[in-house]
Motif scaffolding. Structure first.
Motif, PDB file in Angstrom:
ATOM      1  N   SER A  11       0.830  -1.205   0.000  1.00  0.00           N
ATOM      2  CA  SER A  11       0.000   0.000   0.000  1.00  0.00           C
ATOM      3  C   SER A  11       0.869   1.261   0.000  1.00  0.00           C
ATOM      4  O   SER A  11       0.528   2.242  -0.660  1.00  0.00           O
ATOM      5  CB  SER A  11      -0.975  -0.001   1.173  1.00  0.00           C
ATOM      6  OG  SER A  11      -0.304  -0.047   2.393  1.00  0.00           O
ATOM      7  N   ALA A  12       1.997   1.232   0.703  1.00  0.00           N
ATOM      8  CA  ALA A  12       2.910   2.379   0.684  1.00  0.00           C
ATOM      9  C   ALA A  12       3.521   2.558  -0.702  1.00  0.00           C
ATOM     10  O   ALA A  12       3.675   3.689  -1.181  1.00  0.00           O
ATOM     11  CB  ALA A  12       4.008   2.198   1.725  1.00  0.00           C
ATOM     12  N   ALA A  13       3.837   1.456  -1.357  1.00  0.00           N
ATOM     13  CA  ALA A  13       4.401   1.530  -2.706  1.00  0.00           C
ATOM     14  C   ALA A  13       3.381   2.104  -3.687  1.00  0.00           C
ATOM     15  O   ALA A  13       3.726   2.933  -4.537  1.00  0.00           O
ATOM     16  CB  ALA A  13       4.851   0.144  -3.161  1.00  0.00           C
ATOM     17  N   VAL A  14       2.120   1.692  -3.562  1.00  0.00           N
ATOM     18  CA  VAL A  14       1.075   2.209  -4.459  1.00  0.00           C
ATOM     19  C   VAL A  14       0.846   3.689  -4.189  1.00  0.00           C
ATOM     20  O   VAL A  14       0.715   4.479  -5.128  1.00  0.00           O
ATOM     21  CB  VAL A  14      -0.233   1.402  -4.310  1.00  0.00           C
ATOM     22  CG1 VAL A  14      -1.359   2.043  -5.110  1.00  0.00           C
ATOM     23  CG2 VAL A  14      -0.026  -0.040  -4.747  1.00  0.00           C
ATOM     24  N   THR A  15       0.820   4.073  -2.931  1.00  0.00           N
ATOM     25  CA  THR A  15       0.643   5.488  -2.596  1.00  0.00           C
ATOM     26  C   THR A  15       1.770   6.321  -3.192  1.00  0.00           C
ATOM     27  O   THR A  15       1.539   7.413  -3.719  1.00  0.00           O
ATOM     28  CB  THR A  15       0.580   5.675  -1.070  1.00  0.00           C
ATOM     29  OG1 THR A  15      -0.508   4.893  -0.562  1.00  0.00           O
ATOM     30  CG2 THR A  15       0.378   7.123  -0.685  1.00  0.00           C
ATOM     31  N   ALA A  21       4.138  12.548 -10.653  1.00  0.00           N
ATOM     32  CA  ALA A  21       3.523  13.567 -11.509  1.00  0.00           C
ATOM     33  C   ALA A  21       2.567  12.960 -12.534  1.00  0.00           C
ATOM     34  O   ALA A  21       1.527  13.539 -12.845  1.00  0.00           O
ATOM     35  CB  ALA A  21       4.604  14.376 -12.219  1.00  0.00           C
ATOM     36  N   ASN A  22       2.906  11.775 -13.052  1.00  0.00           N
ATOM     37  CA  ASN A  22       2.026  11.145 -14.051  1.00  0.00           C
ATOM     38  C   ASN A  22       1.135  10.071 -13.441  1.00  0.00           C
ATOM     39  O   ASN A  22       0.412   9.388 -14.153  1.00  0.00           O
ATOM     40  CB  ASN A  22       2.845  10.580 -15.214  1.00  0.00           C
ATOM     41  CG  ASN A  22       3.777   9.457 -14.792  1.00  0.00           C
ATOM     42  OD1 ASN A  22       4.078   9.296 -13.615  1.00  0.00           O
ATOM     43  ND2 ASN A  22       4.240   8.688 -15.756  1.00  0.00           N
ATOM     44  N   GLY A  23       1.168   9.901 -12.127  1.00  0.00           N
ATOM     45  CA  GLY A  23       0.299   8.955 -11.449  1.00  0.00           C
ATOM     46  C   GLY A  23       0.582   7.508 -11.823  1.00  0.00           C
ATOM     47  O   GLY A  23       1.717   7.167 -12.165  1.00  0.00           O
ATOM     48  N   ALA A  24      -0.450   6.673 -11.773  1.00  0.00           N
ATOM     49  CA  ALA A  24      -0.307   5.253 -12.089  1.00  0.00           C
ATOM     50  C   ALA A  24      -1.608   4.719 -12.665  1.00  0.00           C
ATOM     51  O   ALA A  24      -2.693   5.150 -12.269  1.00  0.00           O
ATOM     52  CB  ALA A  24       0.058   4.470 -10.834  1.00  0.00           C
ATOM     53  N   THR A  50      -9.689   9.448   1.903  1.00  0.00           N
ATOM     54  CA  THR A  50      -8.744  10.222   2.708  1.00  0.00           C
ATOM     55  C   THR A  50      -8.003  11.302   1.923  1.00  0.00           C
ATOM     56  O   THR A  50      -7.443  12.202   2.533  1.00  0.00           O
ATOM     57  CB  THR A  50      -7.685   9.291   3.340  1.00  0.00           C
ATOM     58  OG1 THR A  50      -6.968   8.621   2.306  1.00  0.00           O
ATOM     59  CG2 THR A  50      -8.324   8.269   4.260  1.00  0.00           C
ATOM     60  N   SER A  51      -7.989  11.218   0.602  1.00  0.00           N
ATOM     61  CA  SER A  51      -7.220  12.157  -0.227  1.00  0.00           C
ATOM     62  C   SER A  51      -7.997  12.510  -1.479  1.00  0.00           C
ATOM     63  O   SER A  51      -8.946  11.833  -1.847  1.00  0.00           O
ATOM     64  CB  SER A  51      -5.887  11.522  -0.658  1.00  0.00           C
ATOM     65  OG  SER A  51      -5.146  11.111   0.439  1.00  0.00           O
ATOM     66  N   LYS A  52      -7.553  13.547  -2.144  1.00  0.00           N
ATOM     67  CA  LYS A  52      -8.102  13.919  -3.441  1.00  0.00           C
ATOM     68  C   LYS A  52      -7.449  13.016  -4.482  1.00  0.00           C
ATOM     69  O   LYS A  52      -6.232  13.055  -4.684  1.00  0.00           O
ATOM     70  CB  LYS A  52      -7.789  15.395  -3.732  1.00  0.00           C
ATOM     71  CG  LYS A  52      -8.226  15.877  -5.074  1.00  0.00           C
ATOM     72  CD  LYS A  52      -9.721  16.015  -5.157  1.00  0.00           C
ATOM     73  CE  LYS A  52     -10.105  16.640  -6.491  1.00  0.00           C
ATOM     74  NZ  LYS A  52     -11.537  16.730  -6.643  1.00  0.00           N
ATOM     75  N   ALA A  64      -5.071   7.187 -15.871  1.00  0.00           N
ATOM     76  CA  ALA A  64      -4.134   7.177 -14.744  1.00  0.00           C
ATOM     77  C   ALA A  64      -4.792   7.855 -13.550  1.00  0.00           C
ATOM     78  O   ALA A  64      -5.638   8.742 -13.704  1.00  0.00           O
ATOM     79  CB  ALA A  64      -2.846   7.895 -15.114  1.00  0.00           C
ATOM     80  N   TYR A  65      -4.407   7.428 -12.373  1.00  0.00           N
ATOM     81  CA  TYR A  65      -4.906   7.996 -11.129  1.00  0.00           C
ATOM     82  C   TYR A  65      -3.744   8.645 -10.408  1.00  0.00           C
ATOM     83  O   TYR A  65      -2.628   8.143 -10.444  1.00  0.00           O
ATOM     84  CB  TYR A  65      -5.536   6.905 -10.259  1.00  0.00           C
ATOM     85  CG  TYR A  65      -6.700   6.246 -10.950  1.00  0.00           C
ATOM     86  CD1 TYR A  65      -7.974   6.765 -10.828  1.00  0.00           C
ATOM     87  CD2 TYR A  65      -6.511   5.137 -11.761  1.00  0.00           C
ATOM     88  CE1 TYR A  65      -9.051   6.183 -11.486  1.00  0.00           C
ATOM     89  CE2 TYR A  65      -7.571   4.547 -12.422  1.00  0.00           C
ATOM     90  CZ  TYR A  65      -8.844   5.074 -12.285  1.00  0.00           C
ATOM     91  OH  TYR A  65      -9.897   4.496 -12.943  1.00  0.00           O
ATOM     92  N   ARG A  66      -4.027   9.779  -9.743  1.00  0.00           N
ATOM     93  CA  ARG A  66      -2.965  10.533  -9.097  1.00  0.00           C
ATOM     94  C   ARG A  66      -3.516  11.229  -7.865  1.00  0.00           C
ATOM     95  O   ARG A  66      -4.644  11.728  -7.874  1.00  0.00           O
ATOM     96  CB  ARG A  66      -2.408  11.562 -10.073  1.00  0.00           C
ATOM     97  CG  ARG A  66      -1.265  12.392  -9.564  1.00  0.00           C
ATOM     98  CD  ARG A  66      -0.643  13.228 -10.678  1.00  0.00           C
ATOM     99  NE  ARG A  66      -1.585  14.119 -11.333  1.00  0.00           N
ATOM    100  CZ  ARG A  66      -1.866  15.349 -10.891  1.00  0.00           C
ATOM    101  NH1 ARG A  66      -1.298  15.826  -9.822  1.00  0.00           N
ATOM    102  NH2 ARG A  66      -2.723  16.098 -11.553  1.00  0.00           N
ATOM    103  N   ILE A  67      -2.731  11.254  -6.804  1.00  0.00           N
ATOM    104  CA  ILE A  67      -3.095  11.988  -5.600  1.00  0.00           C
ATOM    105  C   ILE A  67      -2.582  13.408  -5.760  1.00  0.00           C
ATOM    106  O   ILE A  67      -1.429  13.622  -6.107  1.00  0.00           O
ATOM    107  CB  ILE A  67      -2.451  11.358  -4.349  1.00  0.00           C
ATOM    108  CG1 ILE A  67      -3.002   9.956  -4.123  1.00  0.00           C
ATOM    109  CG2 ILE A  67      -2.687  12.230  -3.123  1.00  0.00           C
ATOM    110  CD1 ILE A  67      -2.301   9.185  -3.029  1.00  0.00           C
ATOM    111  N   GLY A  68      -3.448  14.391  -5.533  1.00  0.00           N
ATOM    112  CA  GLY A  68      -2.990  15.767  -5.619  1.00  0.00           C
ATOM    113  C   GLY A  68      -4.122  16.734  -5.796  1.00  0.00           C
ATOM    114  O   GLY A  68      -5.302  16.371  -5.740  1.00  0.00           O
TER     115      GLY A  68
END
Length: 76
Positions: A11-15, A21-24, A50-52, A64-68
């Motif tokens: 889960s830490a690796a996925v986060t 910048a380009n997400g996953a 928990t995040s955007k 792609a999905y990205r936190i930010g």
């Protein structure tokens, strides 16, 4: 007794991947973790709580999905 390594959790690796910048993509997460696609999508649902989590279309047509924070052209 086997020596324990301080390997980061999946889960830490996925986060970390989602913080790039380009997400996953889901495919990249599957390849990295060995999880099934439905498990990756469930993890993304948990991140949304928990995040955007941004959903973006890459030039190659993959999603792609990205936190930010939201940026112009980003899909919610």
């Amino acid at each position: 007794m086997a020596k324990q390594t301080n390997k980061p959790s999946k889960s830490a690796a996925v986060t970390k991947m989602l913080s790039r910048a380009n997400g996953a993509t889901v495919g990249e997460i599957v390849k990295s973790t060995g999880w099934k696609e439905h498990s990756c999508r469930a993890f993304l649902t948990g991140i949304r709580k928990t995040s955007k989590l941004l959903k973006e279309q890459r030039p190659d047509g993959k999603t792609a999905y990205r936190i930010g924070a939201a940026e112009p052209g980003a899909l919610d």
